[in-house]
Design a protein around this motif. Structure first.
Motif, PDB file in Angstrom:
ATOM      1  N   GLU A  91       0.825  -1.209   0.000  1.00 31.13           N
ATOM      2  CA  GLU A  91       0.000   0.000   0.000  1.00 31.13           C
ATOM      3  C   GLU A  91       0.857   1.257   0.000  1.00 31.13           C
ATOM      4  OE1 GLU A  91      -2.651   1.139  -1.010  1.00 31.13           O
ATOM      5  OE2 GLU A  91      -4.170   0.875   0.574  1.00 31.13           O
ATOM      6  N   THR A  92       0.390   2.258  -0.723  1.00 31.83           N
ATOM      7  CA  THR A  92       1.007   3.577  -0.772  1.00 31.83           C
ATOM      8  C   THR A  92       0.077   4.594  -0.118  1.00 31.83           C
ATOM      9  OG1 THR A  92      -0.018   4.092  -2.897  1.00 31.83           O
ATOM     10  CG2 THR A  92       2.149   2.994  -2.944  1.00 31.83           C
ATOM     11  N   SER A  93       0.572   5.807   0.048  1.00 29.60           N
ATOM     12  CA  SER A  93      -0.298   6.845   0.609  1.00 29.60           C
ATOM     13  C   SER A  93      -1.458   7.154  -0.333  1.00 29.60           C
ATOM     14  CB  SER A  93       0.507   8.107   0.909  1.00 29.60           C
ATOM     15  OG  SER A  93       1.065   8.651  -0.276  1.00 29.60           O
ATOM     16  N   ALA A  94      -1.233   7.030  -1.644  1.00 29.35           N
ATOM     17  CA  ALA A  94      -2.318   7.257  -2.607  1.00 29.35           C
ATOM     18  C   ALA A  94      -3.401   6.202  -2.434  1.00 29.35           C
ATOM     19  CB  ALA A  94      -1.783   7.242  -4.031  1.00 29.35           C
ATOM     20  N   GLY A  96      -4.040   4.529   0.313  1.00 31.40           N
ATOM     21  CA  GLY A  96      -4.724   4.822   1.565  1.00 31.40           C
ATOM     22  C   GLY A  96      -5.702   5.965   1.425  1.00 31.40           C
ATOM     23  N   ALA A  97      -5.288   6.995   0.701  1.00 29.76           N
ATOM     24  CA  ALA A  97      -6.168   8.150   0.502  1.00 29.76           C
ATOM     25  C   ALA A  97      -7.418   7.771  -0.283  1.00 29.76           C
ATOM     26  CB  ALA A  97      -5.412   9.263  -0.226  1.00 29.76           C
ATOM     27  N   SER A  98      -7.284   6.822  -1.208  1.00 25.26           N
ATOM     28  CA  SER A  98      -8.436   6.399  -1.996  1.00 25.26           C
ATOM     29  C   SER A  98      -9.408   5.552  -1.185  1.00 25.26           C
ATOM     30  CB  SER A  98      -7.972   5.618  -3.231  1.00 25.26           C
ATOM     31  OG  SER A  98      -7.482   4.330  -2.876  1.00 25.26           O
ATOM     32  N   ARG A  99      -8.937   4.954  -0.086  1.00 26.38           N
ATOM     33  CA  ARG A  99      -9.771   4.046   0.712  1.00 26.38           C
ATOM     34  C   ARG A  99     -10.305   4.665   1.995  1.00 26.38           C
ATOM     35  NH1 ARG A  99      -7.629  -0.339   3.070  1.00 26.38           N
ATOM     36  NH2 ARG A  99      -5.453   0.312   3.023  1.00 26.38           N
ATOM     37  N   LEU A 116       1.602   4.846   6.858  1.00 26.04           N
ATOM     38  CA  LEU A 116       1.920   4.700   5.439  1.00 26.04           C
ATOM     39  C   LEU A 116       3.054   5.634   5.041  1.00 26.04           C
ATOM     40  CD1 LEU A 116      -1.696   4.469   3.978  1.00 26.04           C
ATOM     41  CD2 LEU A 116       0.044   2.670   3.914  1.00 26.04           C
ATOM     42  N   GLY A 117       3.699   5.281   3.939  1.00 22.14           N
ATOM     43  CA  GLY A 117       4.768   6.127   3.407  1.00 22.14           C
ATOM     44  C   GLY A 117       5.993   5.356   2.991  1.00 22.14           C
ATOM     45  N   ASP A 129       3.332  15.130  -3.121  1.00 26.40           N
ATOM     46  CA  ASP A 129       2.262  14.173  -3.386  1.00 26.40           C
ATOM     47  C   ASP A 129       1.973  13.332  -2.140  1.00 26.40           C
ATOM     48  OD1 ASP A 129       2.258  15.153  -5.938  1.00 26.40           O
ATOM     49  OD2 ASP A 129       3.161  13.389  -6.870  1.00 26.40           O
ATOM     50  N   ALA A 130       3.043  12.853  -1.500  1.00 25.62           N
ATOM     51  CA  ALA A 130       2.863  12.071  -0.277  1.00 25.62           C
ATOM     52  C   ALA A 130       2.178  12.902   0.798  1.00 25.62           C
ATOM     53  CB  ALA A 130       4.212  11.556   0.218  1.00 25.62           C
ATOM     54  N   ARG A 131       2.598  14.149   0.928  1.00 22.50           N
ATOM     55  CA  ARG A 131       2.008  15.034   1.940  1.00 22.50           C
ATOM     56  C   ARG A 131       0.519  15.248   1.667  1.00 22.50           C
ATOM     57  NH1 ARG A 131       5.741  18.505   1.651  1.00 22.50           N
ATOM     58  NH2 ARG A 131       4.782  19.984   0.218  1.00 22.50           N
ATOM     59  N   ARG A 132       0.176  15.432   0.417  1.00 24.90           N
ATOM     60  CA  ARG A 132      -1.227  15.644   0.065  1.00 24.90           C
ATOM     61  C   ARG A 132      -2.063  14.401   0.367  1.00 24.90           C
ATOM     62  NH1 ARG A 132      -0.229  17.685  -4.382  1.00 24.90           N
ATOM     63  NH2 ARG A 132      -0.173  15.781  -5.641  1.00 24.90           N
ATOM     64  N   ASN A 133      -1.539  13.227   0.054  1.00 25.81           N
ATOM     65  CA  ASN A 133      -2.279  11.989   0.321  1.00 25.81           C
ATOM     66  C   ASN A 133      -2.506  11.776   1.813  1.00 25.81           C
ATOM     67  OD1 ASN A 133      -2.282  11.404  -2.434  1.00 25.81           O
ATOM     68  ND2 ASN A 133      -0.410  10.189  -2.312  1.00 25.81           N
TER      69      ASN A 133
END
Length: 225
Positions: A91-94, A96-99, A116-117, A129-133
């Protein structure tokens, strides 16, 4: 403009961006949360863990990972709490952000652990991008009333000193901006001993899992009160 002044301005801009993002997220998240049923009186409170393979128990039985050990500790030391482990290997931060919205609406957690990260860093994901997610995940969690424990990671220096420093700073900045609890480095108690890791030198062994839980627990315990 001095270098120091420019750095301060960049940080302020990042903080403002995070807050704006949280505000934008609030309306749809709250609307969905209000549609969920109220937690019945006496039902166990929920700690939701959103992590990657380090929290999913990669390379071991599900019952052996630190998150499963957390459930056992809660039964002893904080009755009335349960753990929902929504961690996924890779899993990526993206991801996680989608879920996150579906997860917090479904589980109605009182506490969300965001761990995450690591996969972002291994792939060299741009720090913004990571910070935004991660900001989206924190914002969604807080807007359904959950407390957040943000769990950080550290990267080896192969991507350069600036990226390594910026990667760590992301977690500190987000924790300060959103006023969350912060555990700077999940693997702090095991990272320096190769014997604590499986053959891939990335994932901790079964024997290392209690050490990781003992590291997480002091940061989590105050959020259960």
């Amino acid at each position: 403009m001095t270098l120091g002044t420019a750095a301060v301005r960049r940080r302020m801009q990042a903080q403002v961006a995070c807050w704006m993002l949280a505000c934008l997220l609030a309306l749809p998240v709250l609307a969905q949360a209000q549609a969920a049923q109220t937690v019945p009186s006496g039902e166990a409170k929920t700690v939701l863990v959103m992590g990657d393979s380090l929290s999913a128990g990669y390379g071991m039985a599900a019952s052996e990972g630190w998150v499963s050990l957390l459930q056992q500790r809660l039964q002893r030391e904080a009755p009335g709490w349960r753990v929902v482990n929504a961690s996924i290997s890779g899993e990526t931060s993206a991801g996680g952000a989608s879920r996150i919205v579906e997860a917090v609406v479904r589980e109605r957690p009182e506490v969300v652990i965001i761990a995450l990260g690591a996969n972002d860093g291994l792939r060299g994901l741009p720090l913004a991008d990571a910070r935004r997610n991660l900001a989206r995940m924190i914002g969604a969690s807080q807007h359904v009333g959950a407390k957040v424990l943000l769990v950080g990671m550290r990267m080896p220096p192969n991507l350069g000193a600036d990226y390594t420093r910026g990667f760590e700073e992301n977690y500190r900045l987000l924790a300060k901006t959103f006023d969350t609890a912060l555990l700077p480095f999940l693997l702090e108690p095991v990272a320096t001993d190769r014997a604590n890791f499986q053959d891939d030198n990335l994932h901790p062994t079964v024997a290392a899992q209690p050490k990781i839980l003992d590291h997480v627990w002091p940061a989590l315990r105050p959020l259960l009160d």
